[in-house]
Design a protein around this motif. Sequence first.
Motif, short mmCIF file in Angstrom:
data_model
loop_
_atom_site.label_atom_id
_atom_site.label_comp_id
_atom_site.label_asym_id
_atom_site.label_seq_id
_atom_site.Cartn_x
_atom_site.Cartn_y
_atom_site.Cartn_z
N GLN A 102 22.47 35.64 17.61
CA GLN A 102 23.00 36.12 19.42
C GLN A 102 22.46 37.39 19.89
N PHE A 103 22.31 38.50 19.15
CA PHE A 103 21.92 39.77 19.51
C PHE A 103 20.21 39.38 19.94
N ILE A 104 19.65 38.82 19.27
CA ILE A 104 18.17 38.63 19.42
C ILE A 104 17.91 37.56 20.42
N LEU A 105 18.61 36.53 20.80
CA LEU A 105 18.63 35.79 21.81
C LEU A 105 18.79 36.62 23.22
N LEU A 106 19.75 37.54 23.30
CA LEU A 106 20.16 38.22 24.32
C LEU A 106 19.01 39.19 24.71
N HIS A 107 18.51 39.82 23.67
CA HIS A 107 17.76 41.23 23.96
C HIS A 107 16.44 40.90 23.79
N TYR A 108 15.90 39.81 23.39
CA TYR A 108 14.38 39.35 23.15
C TYR A 108 13.76 38.23 23.72
N GLU A 109 12.97 38.20 24.36
CA GLU A 109 12.05 37.16 24.95
C GLU A 109 11.31 36.31 23.84
N PHE A 110 11.64 34.89 23.96
CA PHE A 110 11.07 34.00 23.09
C PHE A 110 10.64 33.02 24.16
N PRO A 111 9.26 33.17 24.50
CA PRO A 111 8.68 32.25 25.54
C PRO A 111 8.62 30.60 24.75
N ILE A 112 8.91 29.75 25.17
CA ILE A 112 8.69 28.42 24.74
C ILE A 112 8.39 27.58 25.66
N GLU A 113 6.95 26.77 25.18
CA GLU A 113 6.38 25.87 26.42
C GLU A 113 7.12 24.99 26.95
N ASN A 114 8.19 24.22 26.23
CA ASN A 114 8.91 23.45 27.21
C ASN A 114 10.35 23.69 26.69
N GLU A 115 11.19 24.38 27.37
CA GLU A 115 12.48 24.83 26.80
C GLU A 115 13.55 23.62 26.79
N GLU A 116 13.41 22.80 27.65
CA GLU A 116 14.08 21.52 27.97
C GLU A 116 13.89 20.55 26.74
N GLU A 117 12.81 20.37 26.39
CA GLU A 117 12.33 19.50 25.08
C GLU A 117 12.96 20.20 23.75
N HIS A 118 12.78 21.45 23.96
CA HIS A 118 13.32 22.15 22.55
C HIS A 118 14.74 21.99 22.44
N LEU A 119 15.58 22.09 23.70
CA LEU A 119 17.09 21.89 23.54
C LEU A 119 17.27 20.54 23.13
N LYS A 120 16.63 19.55 23.56
CA LYS A 120 16.81 18.12 23.34
C LYS A 120 16.48 17.85 21.86
#
Length: 224
Positions: free
Chosen positions: A159-177
Amino acid sequence: MKKNISSLSEEVYQHLLDQIFSNQLKPNEKIAESKIAAEFNTSRTPIREAMRKLQSQGLINIYPNRHAEVASFTTKEIQDIGTLRISLDLLSIKLAALYGSRADFIYLQDLANQCLQAFYNNNGYLRRKLDTDFHMELCRISQNELLYQMQKDLSLKIQFILLHYEFPIENEEEHLKQHLTIIDCIMNNEIDKAKKISIQHLMEFYHLDIKDPEEFFMKQENDF
């Protein structure tokens, strides 16, 4: 009625945790013990007890006789967490397939859909929380308390990493699906497919550089 040290320590712990996860305290920022002591009208004993708990969870660093500060993570440390996360999730998938009920998987689907909706609503905080909740629930279904505790401890760092660091994902929608696809595979008893998607899902997020990751992680499982 005067609160005991243990009760005060828990209050301070929750206060600091909220400040870290609401971005009021940022990586490498010093924690002002005197300010917290004034806010809670307490000595520094419960404050230091709370900080030791946060230190054990990897969220702050304490430098004796100097100061305490919010933690930060190097790229290597984040990738190490990602590697461990994959291994734990693969075991969670296998055990969830064994012990999970239809009601469990319907609830997982609901979490996955809520996470996707938070993304559509551009609610980054809620999306991050629901993403973590999804993986924690998958682990809870495993009915392995030790595995669940390991995931719980790791989830705070994540959770800490998700909040404070950027993780560029090419297609975030597909990633979450992919969350929904993993559930479908488990429900259809396509366990190897679920594990492969989970590996791809987390490899992409943590930007891990592992040659033949499916062979690496799934062979690693078979070696135990």
